[in-house]
Write a protein that holds these residues in place. Structure first.
Motif, PDB file in Angstrom:
ATOM      1  N   GLY A 157       0.793  -1.235   0.000  1.00 50.73           N
ATOM      2  CA  GLY A 157       0.000   0.000   0.000  1.00 50.73           C
ATOM      3  C   GLY A 157       0.821   1.279   0.000  1.00 50.73           C
ATOM      4  O   GLY A 157       0.267   2.377   0.092  1.00 50.73           O
ATOM      5  N   LYS A 158       2.139   1.161  -0.128  1.00 52.27           N
ATOM      6  CA  LYS A 158       3.025   2.338  -0.015  1.00 52.27           C
ATOM      7  C   LYS A 158       2.726   3.387  -1.084  1.00 52.27           C
ATOM      8  O   LYS A 158       2.503   4.565  -0.761  1.00 52.27           O
ATOM      9  CB  LYS A 158       4.503   1.912  -0.145  1.00 52.27           C
ATOM     10  CG  LYS A 158       4.929   0.786   0.777  1.00 52.27           C
ATOM     11  CD  LYS A 158       6.403   0.445   0.636  1.00 52.27           C
ATOM     12  CE  LYS A 158       6.852   0.019  -0.745  1.00 52.27           C
ATOM     13  NZ  LYS A 158       6.271  -1.259  -1.205  1.00 52.27           N
ATOM     14  N   SER A 159       2.741   2.973  -2.345  1.00 52.28           N
ATOM     15  CA  SER A 159       2.529   3.932  -3.439  1.00 52.28           C
ATOM     16  C   SER A 159       1.107   4.480  -3.431  1.00 52.28           C
ATOM     17  O   SER A 159       0.879   5.660  -3.714  1.00 52.28           O
ATOM     18  CB  SER A 159       2.829   3.282  -4.792  1.00 52.28           C
ATOM     19  OG  SER A 159       4.205   2.968  -4.880  1.00 52.28           O
ATOM     20  N   THR A 160       0.152   3.624  -3.078  1.00 49.52           N
ATOM     21  CA  THR A 160      -1.248   4.084  -2.994  1.00 49.52           C
ATOM     22  C   THR A 160      -1.366   5.185  -1.948  1.00 49.52           C
ATOM     23  O   THR A 160      -2.058   6.189  -2.166  1.00 49.52           O
ATOM     24  CB  THR A 160      -2.177   2.910  -2.648  1.00 49.52           C
ATOM     25  OG1 THR A 160      -2.061   1.911  -3.668  1.00 49.52           O
ATOM     26  CG2 THR A 160      -3.621   3.362  -2.546  1.00 49.52           C
ATOM     27  N   GLU A 194      20.574   6.462   6.820  1.00 44.70           N
ATOM     28  CA  GLU A 194      21.496   7.601   6.996  1.00 44.70           C
ATOM     29  C   GLU A 194      20.794   8.953   6.976  1.00 44.70           C
ATOM     30  O   GLU A 194      21.229   9.888   7.651  1.00 44.70           O
ATOM     31  CB  GLU A 194      22.565   7.574   5.886  1.00 44.70           C
ATOM     32  CG  GLU A 194      23.543   6.423   6.008  1.00 44.70           C
ATOM     33  CD  GLU A 194      24.517   6.376   4.842  1.00 44.70           C
ATOM     34  OE1 GLU A 194      24.411   7.235   3.932  1.00 44.70           O
ATOM     35  OE2 GLU A 194      25.374   5.488   4.838  1.00 44.70           O
ATOM     36  N   VAL A 195      19.728   9.084   6.201  1.00 47.33           N
ATOM     37  CA  VAL A 195      19.174  10.409   5.910  1.00 47.33           C
ATOM     38  C   VAL A 195      17.823  10.657   6.587  1.00 47.33           C
ATOM     39  O   VAL A 195      17.500  11.791   6.938  1.00 47.33           O
ATOM     40  CB  VAL A 195      19.051  10.612   4.377  1.00 47.33           C
ATOM     41  CG1 VAL A 195      18.424  11.961   4.042  1.00 47.33           C
ATOM     42  CG2 VAL A 195      20.423  10.486   3.715  1.00 47.33           C
ATOM     43  N   CYS A 196      17.044   9.593   6.790  1.00 47.82           N
ATOM     44  CA  CYS A 196      15.660   9.796   7.232  1.00 47.82           C
ATOM     45  C   CYS A 196      15.558   9.963   8.748  1.00 47.82           C
ATOM     46  O   CYS A 196      16.363   9.420   9.505  1.00 47.82           O
ATOM     47  CB  CYS A 196      14.793   8.639   6.760  1.00 47.82           C
ATOM     48  SG  CYS A 196      14.709   8.579   4.944  1.00 47.82           S
ATOM     49  N   ASP A 197      14.563  10.740   9.156  1.00 52.11           N
ATOM     50  CA  ASP A 197      14.293  10.931  10.582  1.00 52.11           C
ATOM     51  C   ASP A 197      13.502   9.763  11.157  1.00 52.11           C
ATOM     52  O   ASP A 197      13.719   9.359  12.297  1.00 52.11           O
ATOM     53  CB  ASP A 197      13.495  12.230  10.794  1.00 52.11           C
ATOM     54  CG  ASP A 197      14.263  13.446  10.311  1.00 52.11           C
ATOM     55  OD1 ASP A 197      15.385  13.659  10.789  1.00 52.11           O
ATOM     56  OD2 ASP A 197      13.736  14.167   9.436  1.00 52.11           O
ATOM     57  N   ARG A 198      12.549   9.266  10.369  1.00 54.08           N
ATOM     58  CA  ARG A 198      11.750   8.116  10.803  1.00 54.08           C
ATOM     59  C   ARG A 198      11.533   7.179   9.621  1.00 54.08           C
ATOM     60  O   ARG A 198      11.524   7.609   8.464  1.00 54.08           O
ATOM     61  CB  ARG A 198      10.382   8.564  11.347  1.00 54.08           C
ATOM     62  CG  ARG A 198      10.442   9.180  12.731  1.00 54.08           C
ATOM     63  CD  ARG A 198       9.049   9.378  13.321  1.00 54.08           C
ATOM     64  NE  ARG A 198       8.270  10.342  12.542  1.00 54.08           N
ATOM     65  CZ  ARG A 198       6.937  10.404  12.544  1.00 54.08           C
ATOM     66  NH1 ARG A 198       6.231   9.546  13.265  1.00 54.08           N
ATOM     67  NH2 ARG A 198       6.308  11.321  11.839  1.00 54.08           N
ATOM     68  N   VAL A 199      11.345   5.919   9.948  1.00 47.91           N
ATOM     69  CA  VAL A 199      11.060   4.898   8.942  1.00 47.91           C
ATOM     70  C   VAL A 199       9.698   4.284   9.264  1.00 47.91           C
ATOM     71  O   VAL A 199       9.422   3.925  10.409  1.00 47.91           O
ATOM     72  CB  VAL A 199      12.150   3.810   8.923  1.00 47.91           C
ATOM     73  CG1 VAL A 199      11.799   2.712   7.923  1.00 47.91           C
ATOM     74  CG2 VAL A 199      13.513   4.422   8.585  1.00 47.91           C
ATOM     75  N   VAL A 200       8.853   4.213   8.239  1.00 43.89           N
ATOM     76  CA  VAL A 200       7.519   3.612   8.359  1.00 43.89           C
ATOM     77  C   VAL A 200       7.540   2.290   7.594  1.00 43.89           C
ATOM     78  O   VAL A 200       7.803   2.273   6.392  1.00 43.89           O
ATOM     79  CB  VAL A 200       6.438   4.547   7.761  1.00 43.89           C
ATOM     80  CG1 VAL A 200       5.072   3.871   7.785  1.00 43.89           C
ATOM     81  CG2 VAL A 200       6.408   5.872   8.502  1.00 43.89           C
ATOM     82  N   PHE A 201       7.289   1.206   8.295  1.00 45.72           N
ATOM     83  CA  PHE A 201       7.189  -0.108   7.648  1.00 45.72           C
ATOM     84  C   PHE A 201       5.720  -0.440   7.457  1.00 45.72           C
ATOM     85  O   PHE A 201       4.971  -0.568   8.419  1.00 45.72           O
ATOM     86  CB  PHE A 201       7.880  -1.180   8.507  1.00 45.72           C
ATOM     87  CG  PHE A 201       7.648  -2.590   8.016  1.00 45.72           C
ATOM     88  CD1 PHE A 201       8.019  -2.980   6.740  1.00 45.72           C
ATOM     89  CD2 PHE A 201       7.040  -3.544   8.848  1.00 45.72           C
ATOM     90  CE1 PHE A 201       7.802  -4.280   6.291  1.00 45.72           C
ATOM     91  CE2 PHE A 201       6.814  -4.849   8.406  1.00 45.72           C
ATOM     92  CZ  PHE A 201       7.201  -5.208   7.124  1.00 45.72           C
ATOM     93  N   MET A 202       5.318  -0.555   6.191  1.00 43.40           N
ATOM     94  CA  MET A 202       3.929  -0.914   5.880  1.00 43.40           C
ATOM     95  C   MET A 202       3.849  -2.394   5.538  1.00 43.40           C
ATOM     96  O   MET A 202       4.728  -2.944   4.869  1.00 43.40           O
ATOM     97  CB  MET A 202       3.389  -0.057   4.732  1.00 43.40           C
ATOM     98  CG  MET A 202       3.103   1.369   5.168  1.00 43.40           C
ATOM     99  SD  MET A 202       2.325   2.374   3.872  1.00 43.40           S
ATOM    100  CE  MET A 202       0.744   1.533   3.651  1.00 43.40           C
TER     101      MET A 202
END
Length: 243
Positions: A41-44, A203-211
């Motif tokens: 569902g990431k791109s959606t 390295e760059v992101c503040d948070r990571v969302v795992f869907m």
């Protein structure tokens, strides 16, 4: 109030529920990586934030503009948020400069001189100032994607959505695009990226969302997500991604 507020968003295509009650807030200046298997569902989700897809339930707002059904509401929302896709979608018959100028002139009513100055500034920003008069076919895939980023920036959005923007590129061209995105993050641009580039996310992101299966399954700082995944689903995903 967060810059992007997503509250209980549900989206189905027929009997297939793709988003199952997504809740996520993104603060101004945050860089968010969205990871997960194909079909999660990431791109959606990104397409819903930009109003390219309607939603069945819930609400989405960007900088106070809500996703609605009317043309005015959609236009107001889209002026707040830029989107960059896997495919570069450049007009082949227009020069690089014209590709970057056309939307601000048509959508925002900028005069040609202003649009040209803005295009030049943003092409410089992505390292392509000298390509203003070139045509897309004369550029590498990495350069074309950087033009697409400059085009999005010329609409002066408050946030950028990046949907797997390196996945159509040869490996040696990926880093030049990611370097531009890293520069935008350093400049304080709010970014939400669907990506397979785990090192970049770390390295760059503040948070990571795992869907996973249409839901936000885990969310946290990169070190926590990558070093200490809590669920078997994320452990398996990262094992495959590292593999």
């Amino acid at each position: 109030m967060p810059l992007i507020a997503i509250d209980n968003v549900k989206k189905s295509y027929g009997a297939n529920q793709v988003l199952k009650g997504i809740r996520l807030d993104v603060e101004a200046g945050e860089v968010i990586a969205v990871i997960g298997k194909s079909g999660s569902g990431k791109s959606t989700l990104l397409r819903c934030i930009n109003g390219l897809e309607s939603i069945d339930e819930g609400s989405i707002s960007v900088a106070g503009a809500y996703l609605g059904k009317s043309e005015l509401e959609l236009r107001t929302l889209r002026l707040k948020v830029g989107m960059i896709f896997q495919g570069f979608n450049l007009f082949p018959h227009l020069s690089v400069g014209r590709n970057v100028m056309v939307s601000p002139m048509i959508v925002k009513g900028l005069k040609e001189q202003e649009a040209r100055a803005l295009a030049k500034k943003n092409l410089e920003r992505v390292g392509l100032g000298e390509k203003f008069d070139s045509f897309p076919e004369q550029l590498s895939g990495g350069q074309q994607q950087r033009v697409a980023i400059a085009r999005a920036l010329s609409m002066q959005p408050q946030a950028l959505l990046c949907d797997e923007i390196t996945s159509a590129l040869d490996p040696e061209l990926v880093n030049e695009v990611l370097a531009v995105v890293r520069g935008l993050a350093d400049d304080g641009m709010t970014l939400m990226m669907v990506t397979h580039e785990m090192r970049f996310a770390r390295e760059v992101c503040d948070r990571v969302v795992f869907m996973h299966q249409g839901m936000v399954h885990e969310i946290g700082a990169p070190d926590a997500i990558f070093s200490d995944p809590k669920t078997p689903e994320l452990q398996q995903f990262l094992g495959v991604a590292r593999g």
